[in-house]
Design a protein around this motif. Structure first.
Motif, short mmCIF file in Angstrom:
data_model
loop_
_atom_site.label_atom_id
_atom_site.label_comp_id
_atom_site.label_asym_id
_atom_site.label_seq_id
_atom_site.Cartn_x
_atom_site.Cartn_y
_atom_site.Cartn_z
N UNK A 15 31.56 5.49 47.91
CA UNK A 15 32.39 6.23 46.98
C UNK A 15 32.76 7.57 47.62
N UNK A 16 34.01 8.03 47.47
CA UNK A 16 34.40 9.29 48.11
C UNK A 16 33.49 10.46 47.78
N UNK A 17 33.02 10.55 46.52
CA UNK A 17 32.13 11.66 46.16
C UNK A 17 30.80 11.56 46.91
N UNK A 18 30.33 10.34 47.14
CA UNK A 18 29.10 10.15 47.90
C UNK A 18 29.30 10.58 49.35
N UNK A 19 30.45 10.23 49.90
CA UNK A 19 30.75 10.64 51.26
C UNK A 19 30.86 12.16 51.37
#
Length: 421
Positions: A15-19
């Motif tokens: 997920x972009x937020x995780x990245x």
């Protein structure tokens, strides 16, 4: 890309937020650790009898090695994904800090803090981490995502500078460097949360028009022929020169100005604190206005701030204001610069192309850190370097205002864009 390939790519993309969060942790460790180096100049000089010029050279050398290693680290991440590159870099970075902790002489310090740290940080900083974060964001959100990761990475500067100062006062220089090495190793597993570049970047053409991405050789040729890329690369030199000089020599300069003990560490921490807001703001602005224009005004603000700080009387308040304004413009150049490279050349070879551009930044970093020490040893003053640092900001602003962000492959292909807007 087939349906199966699309599902496979989606499966390996976090997920972009995780990245963004993982990127922020890695950047916090790497950038926070290197931001502490200015705190060790005095102890290495007084306690171990090393000349200031030699210590400044070791710190400057890591910037130079970082610059030359960055294109290779970026290319490795483009090909194999960021996880193994980050793991290798974290281990190498930690080894360099550990060697510096026990360095009995200048040669060992140069190898540890200069060579090994330089290689390590090339694998754990912008060219690898922000590239991976950018791949997980759409083109309309890429600048913001990179800005958020950079802002989160500033937490390392806020926390690790005072942490290193406290540990140094409690247990000495060696203990402080070993503690930083341990924190660097803890950041290594977060590379697993970043995307594999070869899975997600292959389909990005420069203009987003569906054309196949060029080969690496063609992309390098396009970059060399693109006037905007050349101006961006020249301007990035100034960023490195300014930041390395200030990060390395501000504590010593404040000591010479008879400022309170510990104010240098406080100033560096404040720079990191305000950089969190500045990096986010630059990422936000870069998503709404031409990134080269934002960069131009950023360099204007930075040059004027440096000049005013040098010329005006010194006080605790002036140091705090200077640190705050510098923090707002500190690393905001990175998401803007990498975002501009992505806009012109696409995502497929971003790690490599940003790495080549970043080499110029690190050549400036080497000169900023080393010349500061050299000029001080020769003249007994930092005045010449402060003046050069302020003027360089205004020159960089002019270079960035002249950049045309026409995508490679458009308006003449390899002829590139040749005129300012």
């Amino acid at each position: 890309m087939s349906t199966t390939d699309s599902r496979h790519a989606a499966a390996v993309r976090p997920h972009p937020l995780l990245a963004i969060a993982a990127g922020a942790v890695i950047l916090s460790a790497a950038m926070g650790a290197r931001q502490t180096f200015g705190l060790f100049i005095g102890p290495f000089s007084f306690d171990r009898g090393m000349p200031v010029t030699l210590i400044a050279f070791a710190i400057a050398l890591h910037n130079l090695v970082w610059g030359f290693a960055q294109p290779f680290a970026g290319a490795a991440a483009d090909r194999h994904g960021p996880a193994p590159v980050v793991a290798f870099g974290a281990a190498t970075f930690a080894a360099g800090l550990a060697l510096a902790a026990v360095a009995p002489n200048g040669f060992a310090l140069v190898i540890g803090m200069g060579v090994l740290v330089g290689i390590g940080i090339s694998c754990t900083s912008f060219g690898v981490v922000l590239t991976a974060v950018g791949r997980d964001a759409g083109a309309d959100r890429r600048s913001m995502a990179m800005g958020l990761a950079s802002a989160g990475g500033s937490a390392g500067q806020v926390l690790m500078v005072p942490f290193a100062q406290i540990v140094r006062e409690w247990g000495g220089v060696s203990m402080s460097l070993f503690a930083l090495a341990f924190l660097m190793l803890l950041a290594a597993p977060f590379g697993l949360m970043l995307s594999r570049g070869r899975d997600v970047g292959a389909s990005h053409a420069p203009s987003g028009g569906g054309r196949a991405a060029p080969s690496l050789r063609d992309a390098l040729a396009q970059a060399a022929a693109h006037r905007g890329y050349r101006l961006l690369t020249l301007g990035f030199f100034t960023c490195g020169f300014q930041l390395a000089f200030i990060a390395t020599h501000l504590p010593g300069y404040l000591f010479l100005c008879h400022m309170p003990m510990g104010l240098g560490a406080t100033a560096l921490a404040l720079i990191g604190l305000f950089n969190m807001a500045g990096s986010w703001a630059c990422g936000w602005l870069g998503g709404r206005y031409p990134q080269q224009r934002v960069l131009g005004w950023l360099y204007v603000v930075r040059g004027v701030t440096i000049g005013a700080f040098f010329l005006l009387p010194k006080s605790t308040l002036s140091v705090v204001v200077f640190a705050a304004l510098m923090g707002l413009t500190w690393l905001g150049t990175v998401p803007l610069t990498s975002g501009l490279v992505a806009k012109v050349f696409g995502m497929r070879h971003l790690g490599t192309l940003f790495g080549v551009c970043f080499l110029s930044h690190q050549l400036g970093s080497f000169l900023g850190a080393w010349l500061g020490g050299y000029v001080f040893d020769v003249t007994g003053s930092y005045s010449l370097i402060w003046g050069a640092t302020a003027v360089a900001g205004l020159v960089a602003a002019l270079l960035h205002f002249a950049i045309d962000d026409t995508a490679a492959g458009e308006a003449g292909d390899l002829a590139g864009a040749v005129s300012a807007r």
